[in-house]
Design an enzyme around this catalytic site. Structure first.
Site, mmCIF file in Angstrom:
data_model
loop_
_atom_site.group_PDB
_atom_site.id
_atom_site.type_symbol
_atom_site.label_atom_id
_atom_site.label_comp_id
_atom_site.label_asym_id
_atom_site.label_seq_id
_atom_site.Cartn_x
_atom_site.Cartn_y
_atom_site.Cartn_z
ATOM 1 N N GLU A 371 0.827 -1.236 0.000
ATOM 2 C CA GLU A 371 0.000 0.000 0.000
ATOM 3 C C GLU A 371 0.849 1.269 0.000
ATOM 4 O OE1 GLU A 371 -3.749 0.125 2.147
ATOM 5 O OE2 GLU A 371 -3.806 -2.057 2.093
HETATM 6 N N1 COS Z 1 -3.789 11.642 -2.626
HETATM 7 C C1 COS Z 1 -4.511 12.399 -3.486
HETATM 8 N N2 COS Z 1 -4.022 12.879 -4.636
HETATM 9 C C2 COS Z 1 -2.755 12.562 -4.946
HETATM 10 C C3 COS Z 1 -1.943 11.784 -4.104
HETATM 11 C C4 COS Z 1 -2.511 11.321 -2.901
HETATM 12 N N3 COS Z 1 -1.833 10.546 -2.036
HETATM 13 N N4 COS Z 1 -0.728 11.635 -4.672
HETATM 14 C C5 COS Z 1 -0.761 12.312 -5.830
HETATM 15 N N5 COS Z 1 -1.991 12.871 -5.993
HETATM 16 C C6 COS Z 1 -2.450 13.716 -7.109
HETATM 17 C C7 COS Z 1 -1.610 14.971 -7.237
HETATM 18 O O1 COS Z 1 -2.117 15.990 -6.420
HETATM 19 C C8 COS Z 1 -1.759 15.288 -8.705
HETATM 20 O O2 COS Z 1 -3.028 15.884 -8.896
HETATM 21 P P1 COS Z 1 -3.350 16.884 -10.134
HETATM 22 O O3 COS Z 1 -3.345 16.021 -11.360
HETATM 23 O O4 COS Z 1 -4.700 17.408 -9.814
HETATM 24 O O5 COS Z 1 -2.254 17.894 -10.141
HETATM 25 C C9 COS Z 1 -1.784 13.902 -9.352
HETATM 26 O O6 COS Z 1 -2.234 13.004 -8.320
HETATM 27 C C10 COS Z 1 -0.459 13.448 -9.867
HETATM 28 O O7 COS Z 1 0.480 13.570 -8.819
HETATM 29 P P2 COS Z 1 2.054 13.323 -9.047
HETATM 30 O O8 COS Z 1 2.531 14.167 -10.204
HETATM 31 O O9 COS Z 1 2.738 13.484 -7.736
HETATM 32 O O10 COS Z 1 2.022 11.798 -9.546
HETATM 33 P P3 COS Z 1 3.208 10.783 -9.807
HETATM 34 O O11 COS Z 1 2.880 10.032 -11.044
HETATM 35 O O12 COS Z 1 4.536 11.459 -9.733
HETATM 36 O O13 COS Z 1 3.055 9.721 -8.597
HETATM 37 C C11 COS Z 1 2.980 8.923 -6.318
HETATM 38 C C12 COS Z 1 2.784 10.085 -7.325
HETATM 39 C C13 COS Z 1 4.344 8.269 -6.422
HETATM 40 C C14 COS Z 1 2.828 9.545 -4.952
HETATM 41 C C15 COS Z 1 1.878 7.877 -6.576
HETATM 42 O O14 COS Z 1 2.066 7.220 -7.814
HETATM 43 C C16 COS Z 1 1.790 6.835 -5.467
HETATM 44 O O15 COS Z 1 1.194 7.059 -4.423
HETATM 45 N N6 COS Z 1 2.375 5.641 -5.692
HETATM 46 C C17 COS Z 1 2.305 4.539 -4.759
HETATM 47 C C18 COS Z 1 1.209 3.625 -5.161
HETATM 48 C C19 COS Z 1 1.037 2.511 -4.204
HETATM 49 O O16 COS Z 1 0.697 2.714 -3.064
HETATM 50 N N7 COS Z 1 1.272 1.279 -4.693
HETATM 51 C C20 COS Z 1 1.056 0.124 -3.929
HETATM 52 C C21 COS Z 1 -0.048 -0.616 -4.568
HETATM 53 S S1 COS Z 1 -1.292 -1.134 -3.486
HETATM 54 S S2 COS Z 1 -0.526 -2.696 -2.583
#
Ligand code: COS
Length: 385
Positions: A371
């Site tokens: 997660e």
């Molecule tokens: N909650 C809400 N919105 C989020 C967010 C969060 N935790 N993280 C990013 N966003 C939003 C940003 O605000 C941005 O919004 P806008 O398009 O309105 O500007 C958009 O999503 C894109 O954000 P960002 O440019 O930071 O995206 P990235 O592609 O760089 O990725 C991370 C961001 C790495 C934080 C995201 O891909 C992530 O959380 N990855 C982990 C996923 C995970 O938990 N995997 C495990 C699978 S489940 S076992």
């Protein structure tokens, strides 16, 4: 915001603690050794209403909120982390429906999930990417009134036992990242959907972790949650709401290991006194207790703040996103550290399967990985500062 647990929350805590001690703990070592999913544990969760704790009353849940859910997951995880995961992962799989589903979809899916008659799973991760969600490849291409899904998901908890799976897929392969995906509810008997390889894991060994395969799997457009281009944001927000569940599992593991190691250190004697009286061990336990208690406060506060949102994802703020990631990261790191120390307190007995702390140490590791890895959690925290 209420700081102390309410009367109802304390009653739930007592009930789950008793259930965990009497019905879950006795089989924990065997389940870990066998590594086979145990439906008797699912029945136990169903009979005691644990699947529906954080489901709205309007859809058959008890509406007790996220803090109550965390307390239950913590108590189960004190004795068997895979059992805590049964409840936490069911919530994760159901959250996209609660957060992004329309009224018809909520009426159709949530009541059976709230009772646990149906189990849910959440399918995001793929062989090529887990952290970098924008690079995922599973596709859902529109065809008339349905979507055709093709791709593979892996490391899916409950994937082989769930009745419904919330699946993330790219709907517009040429589209802009973050705006080209959607979330679908896939029902288990949908043609073209199958369960692949089962993972043989280090910890949480009896929980079901599998690969899911979609081959020309036709899903009705009625099962699309929210809008086509909203998938990335729905999944990010789902994770904001679900990560406290992993934190609760981690906290439970830490608390269970602390309790066991403390009991052992009061009994075991060396150099003429119980080893807890030697500062080398007593101070170790003091540090374990401090970190576990700090983790609990961070998590409980996060849950109290989240339950005020009433599952309205539009009310998420950067501060709340940060709290969720801090809880998950801190509790996971505490679980790992505390369980390693617990093994050390038990010495040779900590290293053998006759005592539960080596299992707890193996179980703790996953809470720093799934997660959202704790590295990604630090990224989310720093991005919101
Ligand atoms: N909650 C809400 N919105 C989020 C967010 C969060 N935790 N993280 C990013 N966003 C939003 C940003 O605000 C941005 O919004 P806008 O398009 O309105 O500007 C958009 O999503 C894109 O954000 P960002 O440019 O930071 O995206 P990235 O592609 O760089 O990725 C991370 C961001 C790495 C934080 C995201 O891909 C992530 O959380 N990855 C982990 C996923 C995970 O938990 N995997 C495990 C699978 S489940 S076992």
């Amino acid at each position: 915001m209420q700081y102390e647990l309410t009367e109802e929350q304390r009653m739930l805590q007592d009930m789950v603690r008793r259930l965990a001690k009497e019905r879950v703990e006795p089989g924990a070592t065997r389940r870990d050794a066998e590594g086979e999913f145990d439906w008797a544990m699912v029945d136990l969760m169903r009979e005691n209403g644990l699947y529906g704790i954080d489901f709205p009353e309007a859809y058959g849940g008890s509406g007790a909120g996220m803090l109550a859910l965390a307390i239950a997951v913590e108590e189960l995880s004190k004795v068997d982390a895979a059992c805590g995961l049964l409840v936490a992962d069911h919530e994760l799989g159901s959250l996209p429906i609660m957060l992004a589903g329309n009224e018809e979809q909520k009426q159709r899916f949530l009541p059976k999930l709230a009772t646990g008659e149906h189990l849910a799973a959440f399918a995001l991760t793929e062989p090529a990417a887990g952290s970098d969600v924008a690079r995922l490849r599973c596709k859902a291409i529109k065809d008339g009134d349905s979507y055709i899904l093709n791709g593979t998901k892996n490391f899916i908890t409950n994937g082989g036992v769930a009745d419904i799976i919330t699946v993330y897929a790219i709907t517009d392969p040429e589209g802009k990242a973050h705006k080209n995906a959607a979330v679908f509810v896939v029902e288990k008997d949908t043609p073209g959907f199958s369960v692949g390889k089962k993972e043989d894991k280090l910890g949480i060994r009896w929980s079901d972790t599998v690969e899911l395969i979609f081959e020309d799997c036709r899903v009705d457009a009625e099962n699309l949650l929210g809008q086509e281009n909203e998938g990335f944001h729905v999944m990010m927000k789902t994770l904001d709401f679900s990560r406290p569940g992993v934190a609760a599992q981690a906290l439970g593991i830490a608390a269970g290991a602390l309790e066991y190691a403390t009991g052992y250190a009061k009994e075991r004697e060396s150099f003429g006194k119980p080893i807890i009286r030697h500062q080398g061990i007593g101070f170790k336990l003091a540090e374990m207790a401090m970190r576990t208690e700090a983790a609990r406060h961070l998590l409980y506060k996060t849950c109290a703040l989240y339950q005020e949102l009433s599952k309205d994802m539009s009310r998420l703020t950067p501060e709340l996103i940060r709290m969720s990631s801090m809880s998950k990261c801190f509790c996971g790191d505490v679980a790992m550290w505390v369980t390693i120390e617990a093994v050390q307190v038990l010495g040779g007995y900590g290293y053998v399967k006759e005592f539960p702390v080596e299992r707890m140490m193996r179980d703790a590791k996953i809470t720093q990985i799934y997660e959202g890895t704790n590295e990604i959690m630090r990224l989310v925290i720093s991005n919101t500062l």
